[in-house]
Write a protein that holds these residues in place. Structure first.
Motif, mmCIF file in Angstrom:
data_model
loop_
_atom_site.group_PDB
_atom_site.id
_atom_site.type_symbol
_atom_site.label_atom_id
_atom_site.label_comp_id
_atom_site.label_asym_id
_atom_site.label_seq_id
_atom_site.Cartn_x
_atom_site.Cartn_y
_atom_site.Cartn_z
ATOM 1 N N PRO A 290 0.949 -1.242 0.091
ATOM 2 C CA PRO A 290 0.008 0.152 0.149
ATOM 3 C C PRO A 290 0.871 1.174 0.093
ATOM 4 O O PRO A 290 1.777 1.318 0.725
ATOM 5 C CB PRO A 290 -0.682 -0.072 1.416
ATOM 6 N N HIS A 291 0.436 2.145 -0.711
ATOM 7 C CA HIS A 291 0.973 3.634 -0.818
ATOM 8 C C HIS A 291 0.015 4.500 -0.668
ATOM 9 O O HIS A 291 -1.265 4.511 -0.949
ATOM 10 C CB HIS A 291 1.894 3.918 -2.047
ATOM 11 N N PRO B 7 22.906 -2.955 20.064
ATOM 12 C CA PRO B 7 23.816 -3.085 18.634
ATOM 13 C C PRO B 7 22.948 -3.935 17.822
ATOM 14 O O PRO B 7 22.080 -4.980 18.186
ATOM 15 C CB PRO B 7 25.075 -3.540 19.144
ATOM 16 N N ASN B 8 22.874 -3.724 16.608
ATOM 17 C CA ASN B 8 22.434 -4.821 15.473
ATOM 18 C C ASN B 8 20.844 -5.046 15.579
ATOM 19 O O ASN B 8 20.015 -5.913 15.122
ATOM 20 C CB ASN B 8 22.953 -5.925 15.518
ATOM 21 N N ILE B 9 20.089 -3.885 15.797
ATOM 22 C CA ILE B 9 18.658 -3.949 15.715
ATOM 23 C C ILE B 9 18.264 -2.724 15.126
ATOM 24 O O ILE B 9 18.764 -1.451 15.550
ATOM 25 C CB ILE B 9 17.875 -4.242 17.100
ATOM 26 N N ASN B 10 17.233 -2.703 14.184
ATOM 27 C CA ASN B 10 16.633 -1.239 13.581
ATOM 28 C C ASN B 10 15.286 -1.109 14.292
ATOM 29 O O ASN B 10 14.601 -1.678 14.252
ATOM 30 C CB ASN B 10 16.349 -1.514 12.126
ATOM 31 N N VAL B 11 15.680 0.298 14.834
ATOM 32 C CA VAL B 11 14.082 0.756 15.515
ATOM 33 C C VAL B 11 13.435 1.800 14.714
ATOM 34 O O VAL B 11 14.030 2.812 14.352
ATOM 35 C CB VAL B 11 14.420 1.388 16.949
ATOM 36 N N ILE B 12 12.315 1.561 13.818
ATOM 37 C CA ILE B 12 11.725 2.203 13.065
ATOM 38 C C ILE B 12 10.296 2.965 13.505
ATOM 39 O O ILE B 12 9.331 2.091 14.058
ATOM 40 C CB ILE B 12 11.454 1.575 11.855
ATOM 41 N N THR C 256 5.204 3.612 7.022
ATOM 42 C CA THR C 256 5.056 2.533 7.483
ATOM 43 C C THR C 256 5.271 1.428 6.646
ATOM 44 O O THR C 256 5.508 0.222 6.951
ATOM 45 C CB THR C 256 3.340 2.232 8.091
ATOM 46 N N THR C 257 4.596 1.578 5.324
ATOM 47 C CA THR C 257 4.950 0.557 4.211
ATOM 48 C C THR C 257 6.551 0.495 4.161
ATOM 49 O O THR C 257 7.021 -0.671 3.910
ATOM 50 C CB THR C 257 4.663 1.004 2.826
ATOM 51 N N GLY C 258 7.055 1.437 4.195
ATOM 52 C CA GLY C 258 8.644 1.533 3.996
ATOM 53 C C GLY C 258 9.252 0.688 5.185
ATOM 54 O O GLY C 258 10.278 0.060 4.978
ATOM 55 N N ALA C 259 8.711 0.793 6.372
ATOM 56 C CA ALA C 259 9.304 0.357 7.599
ATOM 57 C C ALA C 259 9.074 -1.312 7.481
ATOM 58 O O ALA C 259 10.049 -2.042 7.936
ATOM 59 C CB ALA C 259 8.364 0.605 8.630
ATOM 60 N N TYR C 260 7.949 -1.665 6.981
ATOM 61 C CA TYR C 260 7.876 -3.119 6.847
ATOM 62 C C TYR C 260 8.754 -3.833 5.810
ATOM 63 O O TYR C 260 9.173 -4.762 5.932
ATOM 64 C CB TYR C 260 6.261 -3.552 6.518
ATOM 65 N N PHE C 261 8.913 -2.864 4.597
ATOM 66 C CA PHE C 261 9.870 -3.448 3.552
ATOM 67 C C PHE C 261 11.201 -3.545 4.177
ATOM 68 O O PHE C 261 12.029 -4.560 3.753
ATOM 69 C CB PHE C 261 9.785 -2.654 2.570
ATOM 70 N N LYS D 261 7.959 9.199 1.482
ATOM 71 C CA LYS D 261 8.069 8.222 0.505
ATOM 72 C C LYS D 261 8.522 6.796 1.252
ATOM 73 O O LYS D 261 9.271 6.946 2.057
ATOM 74 C CB LYS D 261 8.904 8.538 -0.564
ATOM 75 N N ALA D 262 7.818 5.784 0.723
ATOM 76 C CA ALA D 262 8.416 4.580 1.332
ATOM 77 C C ALA D 262 9.568 4.009 1.325
ATOM 78 O O ALA D 262 10.255 3.640 2.391
ATOM 79 C CB ALA D 262 7.357 3.331 0.932
ATOM 80 N N ILE D 263 10.067 4.352 0.124
ATOM 81 C CA ILE D 263 11.660 3.998 -0.062
ATOM 82 C C ILE D 263 12.617 4.854 0.579
ATOM 83 O O ILE D 263 13.642 4.394 1.195
ATOM 84 C CB ILE D 263 11.852 4.108 -1.710
ATOM 85 N N ASN D 264 12.379 5.859 1.295
ATOM 86 C CA ASN D 264 13.074 6.744 1.907
ATOM 87 C C ASN D 264 13.512 6.236 3.342
ATOM 88 O O ASN D 264 14.229 6.697 3.785
ATOM 89 C CB ASN D 264 12.467 8.148 2.027
ATOM 90 N N VAL D 265 12.467 5.560 3.756
ATOM 91 C CA VAL D 265 12.910 4.808 4.897
ATOM 92 C C VAL D 265 14.097 3.905 5.043
ATOM 93 O O VAL D 265 14.769 4.008 5.946
ATOM 94 C CB VAL D 265 11.726 3.886 5.715
ATOM 95 N N LYS D 266 14.358 3.261 3.846
ATOM 96 C CA LYS D 266 15.615 2.449 4.140
ATOM 97 C C LYS D 266 17.035 3.651 3.979
ATOM 98 O O LYS D 266 17.985 2.981 4.561
ATOM 99 C CB LYS D 266 15.910 1.976 2.738
ATOM 100 N N LYS D 267 16.802 5.040 4.019
ATOM 101 C CA LYS D 267 17.792 5.873 4.040
ATOM 102 C C LYS D 267 17.928 6.176 5.565
ATOM 103 O O LYS D 267 18.955 6.887 5.915
ATOM 104 C CB LYS D 267 17.675 6.887 3.218
ATOM 105 N N GLY D 268 17.024 5.803 6.245
ATOM 106 C CA GLY D 268 16.725 6.241 7.692
ATOM 107 C C GLY D 268 16.316 7.600 7.959
ATOM 108 O O GLY D 268 15.655 7.852 9.165
#
Length: 565
Positions: A210-211, A352-357, A365-370, A396-403
């Motif tokens: 979903p977007h 360490p080694n956990i992503n908190v979104i 939210t879509t980006g977080a699940y992806f 944008k969902a894709i921007n979540v990957k950038k943090g």
């Protein structure tokens, strides 16, 4: 046996009738501080029978190896018998440090025996006292003759079955191969023979999730999570998990799939009950058992520390577990300080080694699940709001990957578009402020930026949405500097940075010159009143920004940035 997580997990195992589970209990009556009777005098047999387990006992675990062997065989047979559906518990009575001078004492638990005692014990048991880390030839030959040979036979039988299955049920085999196998077959063979790369996600997965558009209705990110998770679980049949008795609030479930229950394990939903620690630990077991499986678990964010030990193990072990943690802030409202997770985000971020979104709207939210399913080597905690949030322009969902990314800039031609790097625009501003925020405070920060720009025509205000600080740290230094506005040079001045998050401020000193947060416990009131009480309104954030700009007026922000780094 005394740990609470053991009680939680064993109770659930009995409820679910896990007949293929056999547990051996080393009942030596000793713990580090002394005899177990100091703190533990319950009847373990009755306890496990009450859980719904079948209990076996071995009276002499020191030397009666045949009884141990027979008990294991009996447990395996009983647990798998149709109609029993009971996990199997074997209590083995042993002597700690058996054969040593400290046998039966708590000293045997962790105190080194010493070289002389080791020599004596080796002689006592017929070993060469001068050899260390030595395995006699007869032991190796025994394992070659038994375990190795048996494993070869079992492996061949499995390979034959697997080959027949691939030919007889090609469509089912394809699904199994595409989604469930952590190892890939060698070329030209259906049989998995070597460890391969982590399972890849279906092509175009993010596009099919979903977007949201700005005109879409405001909704809580836990509600957006429900929508996104439903779509994701249809795409990825390897998702399995459940909630700790708060499903009506966390909304995280695989729709259309039944609950797993005793005798019927076809479902993808697990009713964990109020057992947070066991729930998190069981998710670790699922992820470790098969890397293709994606376990998810859900509860309120404030309850995450109940299972923090298991979360820590997931991070250490690089396990792909998704924690769906709702009711993420003072937005919980009337439930008050006991349910408002002031410090919990920092607790999780400190691992360490956990992503908190912490997403700010539906797209994030879509980006977080992806990002969570794409992050194979670590767990992910999603912090989701109870209260409704607007769909933001520029998200944008894709921007979540950038943090983190710039979601609003008063210098932009229109909302949601940034113009970083245009010198002619830079020369217009005498002051630049960057507000970095997460989740439910992002839309408030944007509104505050609009107020600030109206009150001071020479002030440029940028708003950065930072759903995941861990992913942001992974970005190239140039990108991080561009987002935070810390670049300096001809015709470019670095920005003063204000962080805004409705939680404690410890996470933010790495990124911001000034922090706006909550370093006390919350209060009980309607959510909007709580936000107003702590100053988290557009007006309150704008006032905080004005004070920060005044305090740092005339300061060389570039020097502050260097100091901060």
């Amino acid at each position: 046996m005394q740990e609470g997580v053991a009680s939680e997990a064993c109770s659930l195992a009995g409820t679910l009738g896990l007949g293929n589970l056999v547990v051996l209990y080393d009942n030596n009556k000793i713990q580090i501080d002394g005899p177990t009777s100091l703190a533990f005098n319950e009847d373990v047999k009755k306890r496990f029978e009450a859980y719904g387990w079948e209990v076996h006992e071995v009276e002499n675990g020191d030397t009666d190896f045949r009884s141990i062997h027979d008990s294991i065989d009996q447990a395996k047979d009983h647990g798998r018998q149709e109609g029993i559906n009971k996990p199997q518990f074997i209590s083995v009575r042993t002597t700690i440090g058996y054969g040593s001078k400290v046998a039966g004492q708590n000293k045997a638990h962790g105190t080194p025996l010493g070289d002389a005692e080791i020599v004596r014990m080796k002689e006592q048991w017929g070993f060469d006292p001068n050899k260390k880390f030595y395995m006699p030839d007869q032991v190796e030959k025994y394992y070659q003759r038994t375990a190795h040979q048996r494993s070869q036979e079992v492996r061949k039988a499995w390979n034959d079955l697997f080959t027949r299955y691939s030919k007889q049920f090609p469509s089912e085999f394809k699904e199994l191969n595409d989604h469930f196998l952590p190892i890939k077959p060698a070329s030209g063979s259906p049989i998995p023979t070597f460890i391969g790369q982590p399972p890849t996600l279906p092509s175009g997965l993010l596009d099919r999730l979903p977007h949201y558009k700005q005109e879409d209705k405001a909704e809580a990110t836990r509600k957006s999570s429900e929508t996104v998770f439903t779509a994701l679980s249809k795409e990825l049949p390897t998702i399995i998990g459940g909630a700790a008795d708060v499903l009506g609030s966390t909304l995280a479930t695989v729709k259309g799939s039944p609950y797993i229950k005793a005798g019927d394990y076809t479902g993808r939903n697990i009713a964990f009950g109020v057992r947070e620690h066991a729930m998190f630990a069981i998710a670790n077991g699922i992820a470790a058992f098969n890397p293709s499986l994606i376990p998810y678990v859900s509860t309120f964010l404030v309850f995450a520390p109940y299972g923090l030990g298991a979360i820590r193990i997931a991070a250490i072990s690089h396990l792909r577990v998704i924690y769906v943690l709702t009711h993420d802030s003072i937005g919980v409202g009337e439930d008050g300080p006991t349910h408002q997770p002031i410090e919990t985000l920092t607790q999780l971020r400190s691992l360490p080694n956990i992503n908190v979104i912490r997403p700010a709207d539906g797209n994030e939210t879509t980006g977080a699940y992806f990002a969570a399913v794409d992050g194979f080597a670590h767990p992910t905690a999603l912090a989701l709001s109870r209260q409704a949030l607007p769909q933001l322009p520029g998200s944008k969902a894709i921007n979540v990957k950038k943090g983190a990314y710039v979601i609003f800039d008063t210098a932009s031609p229109k909302e949601g578009e940034t113009i970083d790097g245009q010198v002619e625009q830079e020369q217009k501003w005498s002051k630049i402020l960057t507000i970095i925020s997460t989740g439910s405070e992002v839309h408030l920060s944007i509104a505050a930026a609009q107020l600030l720009s109206k009150s001071d025509a020479q002030l440029r205000v940028r708003v950065v949405s930072a759903p995941c600080l861990e992913l942001f740290r992974e970005q190239p230094a140039e990108y991080r500097s561009q987002v935070l506005g810390t670049q300096s040079g001809p015709h470019r001045q670095p920005s003063l940075i204000l962080s805004v998050e409705a939680g404690d401020t410890i996470s933010w000193y790495e990124f911001a010159h000034v922090t706006m947060g909550i370093d006390t416990f919350g209060v009980s009131a309607p959510d909007k009143e709580v936000y107003k009480h702590f100053g988290f309104t557009p007006e309150g954030i704008a006032e905080k920004a004005k004070k920060a700009l005044k305090v740092f007026e005339g300061a060389n922000v570039a020097d502050l940035v260097k100091l901060r780094i």
